[in-house]
Design an enzyme around this catalytic site. Structure first.
Site, short mmCIF file in Angstrom:
data_model
loop_
_atom_site.label_atom_id
_atom_site.label_comp_id
_atom_site.label_asym_id
_atom_site.label_seq_id
_atom_site.Cartn_x
_atom_site.Cartn_y
_atom_site.Cartn_z
N PRO A 1 0.86 -1.20 0.00
CA PRO A 1 0.00 0.00 0.00
C PRO A 1 0.89 1.24 0.00
O PRO A 1 1.83 1.31 0.79
CB PRO A 1 -0.78 -0.12 1.31
CG PRO A 1 -0.04 -1.08 2.16
CD PRO A 1 0.80 -1.93 1.27
N MET A 2 0.60 2.19 -0.88
CA MET A 2 1.39 3.43 -0.90
C MET A 2 0.46 4.61 -1.16
O MET A 2 -0.20 4.69 -2.20
CB MET A 2 2.48 3.36 -1.97
CG MET A 2 3.64 2.44 -1.60
SD MET A 2 4.95 2.42 -2.84
CE MET A 2 4.24 1.38 -4.10
N GLN B 1 -6.91 -0.99 3.47
CA GLN B 1 -6.07 -0.75 4.65
C GLN B 1 -6.62 0.43 5.46
O GLN B 1 -6.87 1.51 4.92
CB GLN B 1 -4.62 -0.45 4.26
CG GLN B 1 -3.73 -0.48 5.50
CD GLN B 1 -2.31 0.00 5.27
OE1 GLN B 1 -2.10 1.15 4.88
NE2 GLN B 1 -1.33 -0.86 5.52
N CYS C 1 2.93 3.18 9.87
CA CYS C 1 3.22 4.44 9.18
C CYS C 1 4.05 5.36 10.08
O CYS C 1 3.68 5.63 11.21
CB CYS C 1 1.92 5.14 8.76
SG CYS C 1 2.26 6.71 7.96
N ASN D 1 8.75 -7.33 3.83
CA ASN D 1 8.73 -6.09 3.04
C ASN D 1 9.94 -5.23 3.42
O ASN D 1 10.45 -5.29 4.52
CB ASN D 1 7.40 -5.36 3.32
CG ASN D 1 7.39 -3.93 2.81
OD1 ASN D 1 7.28 -2.98 3.59
ND2 ASN D 1 7.51 -3.75 1.52
N GLY D 2 10.35 -4.43 2.44
CA GLY D 2 11.42 -3.45 2.67
C GLY D 2 12.55 -3.60 1.67
O GLY D 2 13.29 -4.58 1.69
N ARG E 1 8.27 0.57 -3.51
CA ARG E 1 8.85 1.55 -4.42
C ARG E 1 9.40 0.95 -5.70
O ARG E 1 9.36 1.60 -6.75
CB ARG E 1 9.93 2.37 -3.68
CG ARG E 1 9.32 3.31 -2.64
CD ARG E 1 10.36 3.78 -1.66
NE ARG E 1 10.87 2.67 -0.86
CZ ARG E 1 11.88 2.75 -0.02
NH1 ARG E 1 12.50 3.89 0.13
NH2 ARG E 1 12.27 1.70 0.68
#
Ligand SMILES: Cc1cc2nc3c(=O)[nH]c(=O)nc-3n(C[C@H](O)[C@H](O)[C@H](O)COP(=O)(O)O)c2cc1C
Length: 335
Positions: A16-17, A70, A100, A200-201, A225
């Site tokens: 989610p972004m 989300q 966040c 994630n990351g 990203r």
């Protein structure tokens, strides 16, 4: 892995972004193989207030399934009411943002602030789980800072509160998006709970993802990203996992992907808004291509889709022409 009744073998999820993962971007990633998509985080208070802008963020198309909405918030009761309303929209699952790092979210007691208040995180998860018939997942970080990593406690709480899966951005809140993610925690979490774990990351290459899956035994991975301007990373990763090889997109494929994404943006937002909001994607799509900053400047001046399509065609055809001349020269040299 399973999220409730949804079964996906080793999902490659789109993260989610905010302001990025709208319907058009999620669809373009789906078309390139993303297995799971999420809306951007949506403020529970805005949902309750019936704010049109907030409610519009819950919109999705059937082709996106399985999709999660989300939610974020600091108040268990508000999250419960928002979860009830989000469930009525009909997604496949709900996801709770507990990671966040942005200051105004944290200062309001939501997102990563929950890393410092696990009892409240637990109350929020339980309140959402108790109100929805959908599976509930949680997305979080390793902890508030490197001195207070508490992901093992969090994972237990998340599992006991009834969540169906946990996504871990392998950084702390204080790291924001900087510094190396510490994936070693994934293995430790996997050993301590039985719900599926999505890692994630900074997962920006198929090779890195394969290594991570092999070394941590995580159940799925989430890409953020690296998918911006390169949604083909999902199909590349799948190819690499299945066959040990993948290819870079051709110039033709790059062009058709940008055009398709742009057309989806216009379809879902209308021409003016679609074109304006698409501007943020030019840098990613044109990265590494010749004269890209010049062409981007030109594209930024347009408010209608037709000149954008024309400009992109001319630009990509010129790149293809140069490539074919270079290839021909290469072949001549080889002979
Ligand atoms: C522009 C932007 C917006 C983001 N918005 C959200 C969001 O709405 N919800 C969320 O859980 N994470 C959000 N994130 C964090 C990403 O989901 C992800 O955890 C983070 O970018 C690390 O993954 P990556 O290195 O693959 O990008 C955002 C990240 C970026 C760069």
């Amino acid at each position: 892995m399973n999220i409730g009744k949804i079964h996906i073998d080793t999902p490659i999820a789109l993260a989610p972004m905010e302001s990025i993962t709208d319907v058009s971007f999620r669809l373009i990633c789906k078309e390139h193989g993303a297995d799971l998509v999420y809306t951007e985080f949506i403020n529970s208070e805005g949902i309750i207030r019936n704010s049109n802008k907030t409610l519009s963020k819950m919109t999705f198309s059937p082709q996106e399934r399985p999709i999660g909405i989300q939610l974020y918030g600091s108040n268990p009761e508000s999250m419960q009411r928002a979860a009830h309303l989000a469930t009525e929209v009909g997604p496949d699952f709900l996801d709770i943002n507990c990671g966040c790092w942005v200051r105004n979210v944290v200062n309001n007691g939501a997102g990563a602030d929950l890393l410092r208040d696990l009892p409240r995180m637990e109350r929020i998860i339980k309140s959402v789980v108790s109100t929805t018939s959908l599976p509930v997942t949680v997305k979080t970080r390793l902890g508030w800072d490197l001195q207070s990593i508490n992901i093992l406690d969090i994972a237990k709480i998340v599992e006991q509160a009834g969540a169906a899966a946990l996504t871990i951005h392998c950084r702390t809140r204080s790291q924001g998006h900087k510094g190396d993610p510490d994936y070693s925690w994934i293995k430790l979490v996997k050993n301590s709970v039985s719900i599926p774990i999505i890692a994630n990351g900074s997962l920006h290459s198929p090779q890195k993802i394969k290594l991570l899956l092999e070394t941590t035994h995580c159940d799925g991975v989430m890409i953020g990203r690296a998918a911006i301007g390169a949604p083909w990373i999902f199909s590349q990763t799948k190819n690499f996992l299945s066959y040990g090889t993948f290819s870079e997109p051709s110039i033709k494929h790059r062009l058709s992907t940008i055009l398709r994404h742009l057309q989806l943006a216009v379809e879902y937002k209308g021409e003016y808004r679609g074109v304006i909001e698409f501007r943020k994607f030019y840098a990613g799509y044109l990265k590494g291509l010749p004269n890209s900053s010049k062409i981007r400047q030109v594209l930024m001046t347009f408010v209608e889709i037709a000149p954008i399509i024309e400009t992109l065609h001319i630009y990509f055809e010129s790149i293809a022409a140069v490539e074919s001349i270079e290839n021909a020269h290469g072949q001549v040299r080889c002979r």
